[in-house]
Design a protein around this motif. Sequence first.
Motif, PDB file in Angstrom:
ATOM      1  N   GLN A  69       1.886  11.313   2.088  1.00 57.84           N
ATOM      2  CA  GLN A  69       1.465  11.167   3.487  1.00 57.84           C
ATOM      3  C   GLN A  69       0.927   9.764   3.760  1.00 57.84           C
ATOM      4  N   TYR A  70       0.105   9.259   2.852  1.00 59.26           N
ATOM      5  CA  TYR A  70      -0.422   7.912   3.050  1.00 59.26           C
ATOM      6  C   TYR A  70       0.707   6.883   2.960  1.00 59.26           C
ATOM      7  N   ALA A  71       1.658   7.116   2.058  1.00 62.75           N
ATOM      8  CA  ALA A  71       2.808   6.210   1.965  1.00 62.75           C
ATOM      9  C   ALA A  71       3.574   6.185   3.285  1.00 62.75           C
ATOM     10  N   LEU A  72       3.792   7.363   3.863  1.00 62.25           N
ATOM     11  CA  LEU A  72       4.474   7.437   5.162  1.00 62.25           C
ATOM     12  C   LEU A  72       3.670   6.751   6.262  1.00 62.25           C
ATOM     13  N   ASP A  73       2.358   6.945   6.242  1.00 58.27           N
ATOM     14  CA  ASP A  73       1.492   6.307   7.243  1.00 58.27           C
ATOM     15  C   ASP A  73       1.586   4.785   7.148  1.00 58.27           C
ATOM     16  N   GLU A  74       1.566   4.268   5.930  1.00 53.39           N
ATOM     17  CA  GLU A  74       1.651   2.821   5.738  1.00 53.39           C
ATOM     18  C   GLU A  74       3.020   2.278   6.163  1.00 53.39           C
ATOM     19  N   LEU A  75       4.083   3.020   5.853  1.00 53.39           N
ATOM     20  CA  LEU A  75       5.414   2.597   6.291  1.00 53.39           C
ATOM     21  C   LEU A  75       5.509   2.588   7.817  1.00 53.39           C
ATOM     22  N   ALA A  76       4.932   3.600   8.453  1.00 55.42           N
ATOM     23  CA  ALA A  76       4.935   3.651   9.919  1.00 55.42           C
ATOM     24  C   ALA A  76       4.158   2.467  10.493  1.00 55.42           C
ATOM     25  N   ALA A  84       0.840  -1.204   0.000  1.00 53.01           N
ATOM     26  CA  ALA A  84       0.000   0.000   0.000  1.00 53.01           C
ATOM     27  C   ALA A  84       0.873   1.252   0.000  1.00 53.01           C
ATOM     28  N   ALA A  85       1.990   1.216   0.715  1.00 51.12           N
ATOM     29  CA  ALA A  85       2.904   2.360   0.734  1.00 51.12           C
ATOM     30  C   ALA A  85       3.490   2.588  -0.656  1.00 51.12           C
ATOM     31  N   MET A  86       3.876   1.521  -1.326  1.00 47.64           N
ATOM     32  CA  MET A  86       4.438   1.666  -2.674  1.00 47.64           C
ATOM     33  C   MET A  86       3.392   2.197  -3.646  1.00 47.64           C
ATOM     34  N   GLU A  87       2.165   1.710  -3.529  1.00 51.50           N
ATOM     35  CA  GLU A  87       1.095   2.190  -4.406  1.00 51.50           C
ATOM     36  C   GLU A  87       0.792   3.662  -4.132  1.00 51.50           C
ATOM     37  N   ALA A  88       0.746   4.036  -2.861  1.00 54.29           N
ATOM     38  CA  ALA A  88       0.487   5.432  -2.510  1.00 54.29           C
ATOM     39  C   ALA A  88       1.613   6.321  -3.031  1.00 54.29           C
ATOM     40  N   TYR A  89       2.843   5.858  -2.923  1.00 51.37           N
ATOM     41  CA  TYR A  89       3.972   6.620  -3.442  1.00 51.37           C
ATOM     42  C   TYR A  89       3.853   6.799  -4.962  1.00 51.37           C
ATOM     43  N   ALA A  90       3.512   5.718  -5.655  1.00 51.17           N
ATOM     44  CA  ALA A  90       3.353   5.783  -7.110  1.00 51.17           C
ATOM     45  C   ALA A  90       2.239   6.754  -7.503  1.00 51.17           C
ATOM     46  N   ASP A  91       1.210   6.855  -6.655  1.00 56.37           N
ATOM     47  CA  ASP A  91       0.092   7.778  -6.893  1.00 56.37           C
ATOM     48  C   ASP A  91       0.403   9.197  -6.445  1.00 56.37           C
TER      49      ASP A  91
END
Length: 191
Positions: A45-52, A34-41
């Motif tokens: 912030q969502y990518a950081l949230d998923e990584l956390a 999900a973090a990678m997908e959010a980053y690609a999009d």
Amino acid sequence: MRLLTITTAAALALMPLTAVAGSDDDPITASLQAAMEAYADGDLQYALDELAYAQQLLNAMKAEGLAEYLPAPLEGWTMSLSDDAGAAMGFMGGGTIAQAEYSGPGSSFTVTLMADSPMVTSMGAMLGNSALMASMGTIYRVNRVSFVEQNGDLSGLVANRILVQAEGGDVDTMIAHLETMDFREMQNFGQ
């Protein structure tokens, strides 16, 4: 760029895990995906949230491994693992913690293991120096590890990175429990 590097490294490190466990079966893999997908999009912030969140899950897994080193309760005693001991680790600079309360005939005490924390590193200068420890309180040797007793609480350092504390009980009873611990094996935690 740094986020991309971290995300890519995490994804590559967990690729074999993805092949074994589908993202539906493994919340860590799902969170990293999900973090990678959010980053690609472009949703940083969502990518950081998923990584956390993935980091929180990994820390919980690591804490479970540390809890395996807690002493088994002696005969007539019970042990209750703390589920929320790790909540404050972020405020102490990170690391891993495992904690249990031991209850027995008319008393109780707590044993805490804290590993790979900046707080433990800062205490290493005190607990790694026998002369300094002797000036702080009474020294007890338990399975080749020195513990200092201060106001009825015991503190020792294993491999200069794992703090072992026993608090709130009779010193002899706490030492009896600590004597059942394999500190040599504990040195390998997280390695």
